[in-house]
Design a protein around this motif. Structure first.
Motif, PDB file in Angstrom:
ATOM      1  N   HIS A  41       0.820  -1.213   0.000  1.00  0.00           N
ATOM      2  CA  HIS A  41       0.000   0.000   0.000  1.00  0.00           C
ATOM      3  C   HIS A  41       0.852   1.261   0.000  1.00  0.00           C
ATOM      4  CE1 HIS A  41      -3.558   2.463   0.781  1.00  0.00           C
ATOM      5  NE2 HIS A  41      -2.862   3.093   1.718  1.00  0.00           N
ATOM      6  N   PHE A  42       1.897   1.286   0.805  1.00  0.00           N
ATOM      7  CA  PHE A  42       2.744   2.473   0.911  1.00  0.00           C
ATOM      8  C   PHE A  42       3.997   2.392   0.035  1.00  0.00           C
ATOM      9  CE2 PHE A  42       0.443   2.660   5.022  1.00  0.00           C
ATOM     10  CZ  PHE A  42      -0.061   3.938   4.934  1.00  0.00           C
ATOM     11  N   ASP A  98      -2.211   8.005   1.294  1.00  0.00           N
ATOM     12  CA  ASP A  98      -1.055   7.295   0.759  1.00  0.00           C
ATOM     13  C   ASP A  98       0.235   7.837   1.379  1.00  0.00           C
ATOM     14  OD1 ASP A  98      -2.520   5.671  -1.017  1.00  0.00           O
ATOM     15  OD2 ASP A  98      -2.642   7.317  -2.468  1.00  0.00           O
TER      16      ASP A  98
END
Length: 389
Positions: A41-42, A98
């Motif tokens: 995700h990151f 994010d």
């Protein structure tokens, strides 16, 4: 059978279960899957993802520790409900960002809420007079049932929607727990309060409370160190397919159901001190052998029985914590020690692996096992003999 089922669905059991496992422990039950989802995700490295998890778990520890000395002054029901609100806000905020820096803050907020829920659940059981041991065992049993369900549901959510899928799934789970949390006793402790902060903290600084808290801390350091690298040991050293390892851990989750049942059966036959020492030794031996074995059969067998030994021993420790203080302060602090041990374990294990590979990792596991045994012996020596029976 009907009476047996009803005893597990009583408000005395369901309320603490919802707070402790439906909220507090939930992210730990799916920790390996959360780890990989955070990386994707990151778009960060594994070390950075490990630091993110450490921040959340450290915040969990803080949430429990802040409340532990004064937990008897608050309604456990309201604390658990507010914990769900805090956790939902933190997790939903992560879904819509994010930014790594924002992720740290949001996960820390969620972690604090998880710690509050865990403290409320632990203390609500410890405050029950006469049957705290039995209730704790039933709560842990229901927790193992939830673990099996989550280990089957959340990997699918993560495959479909990555980290947002996992966090939204957790929020949905916590909201589903609210009706059960509403069944927690709203009453504060009936025991006389020590209105001075000094008096509240003094309870946790007594030798018996300290050795129980440190014992729990060392126990979860050892267990989480292995949990972090168990999949890596199977795939990298033993050459097992990831799907086969996943199947093993599904059985591992199902076998965890036996831990609390075994504890309930044996506690009427043997003293608590003997059961506690036996559980610490067996679970420690499993960790050492798994970290060293080159046999697929030995690895597979020990992974399967690992969760049984873990939940059996955890039930034993919480029985001692509950009996140590009727206001629930030691039990709440023991819950914080779970978070603390779990938080530092990835860093210790990662450092050991980077500095000396599996031999250094195994040495770190052995040290953690020996420390746990030492504080276990101290606990049994300090505890009143009539409570150990």
């Amino acid at each position: 059978m009907k009476k047996f089922i009803e005893s597990y669905l009583s408000k005395e059991v369901l309320g603490p279960f919802a707070a402790m496992y439906g909220v507090g422990f939930a992210p730990l039950l799916i920790l390996p899957f959360l780890f990989s989802a955070i990386v994707k995700h990151f778009s960060i490295s594994e070390s950075e993802a490990g630091l993110l998890i450490t921040v959340e778990l450290a915040a969990m520890c803080l949430g429990s520790l802040v409340l532990a000395p004064v937990i008897d002054k608050f309604s456990k029901r309201l604390l658990a409900i507010w914990a769900v609100v805090i956790v939902a806000i933190g997790n939903l905020a992560v879904v819509f960002t994010d930014s790594l820096s924002a992720g740290y803050v949001c996960l820390a907020v969620a972690g604090f809420g998880y710690g509050v829920a865990l403290a409320a659940g632990n203390a609500s059981v410890a405050a029950m007079k006469g049957n705290a041991d039995e209730v704790f065992n039933k709560v842990v049993f229901l927790g193992t049932v939830l673990m099996v369900l989550l280990l089957n549901i959340f990997p699918r959510l993560i495959v479909a929607w990555s980290l947002p899928g996992a966090l939204l799934g957790l929020v949905a789970l916590h909201l589903l727990m609210l009706p059960a949390i509403a069944r927690l006793s709203p009453a504060k402790s009936e025991a006389k309060h020590d209105h001075s902060n000094k008096g509240q903290f003094k309870v946790l600084l007594q030798p018996l409370a300290l050795v129980i808290i440190v014992m729990m801390f060392c126990y979860f350091v050892r267990d989480t160190m292995l949990w972090v690298f168990a999949e890596s040991i199977g795939s990298n050293r033993l050459g097992m397919a990831v799907t086969d390892i996943g199947f093993l851990f599904s059985i591992h989750g199902a076998m965890s159901l036996l831990g609390p049942l075994l504890m309930l059966w044996l506690m009427h036959k043997f003293g608590k001190a003997l059961l506690l020492i036996a559980g610490i030794i067996v679970s420690g031996a499993i960790s050492i052998v798994v970290s060293q074995t080159h046999s697929v059969f030995v690895y597979s067998f020990l992974v399967i029985i690992w969760s049984t030994a873990h939940f059996f021993t955890y039930s034993c420790i919480m029985c001692f914590a509950a009996a140590a203080d009727e206001k629930g302060r030691v039990a709440a602090a023991a819950g914080a020690a779970v978070m603390g041990g779990t938080a530092v374990a990835p860093a210790i294990a990662g450092y050991a692996m980077d500095s000396g590979g599996l031999p250094q990792f195994t040495l770190a596991v052995i040290i953690a096992v020996l420390l746990t045994i030492a504080f276990t012996i101290a606990t049994t020596l300090l505890f009143p003999k009539n409570i150990q029976a």
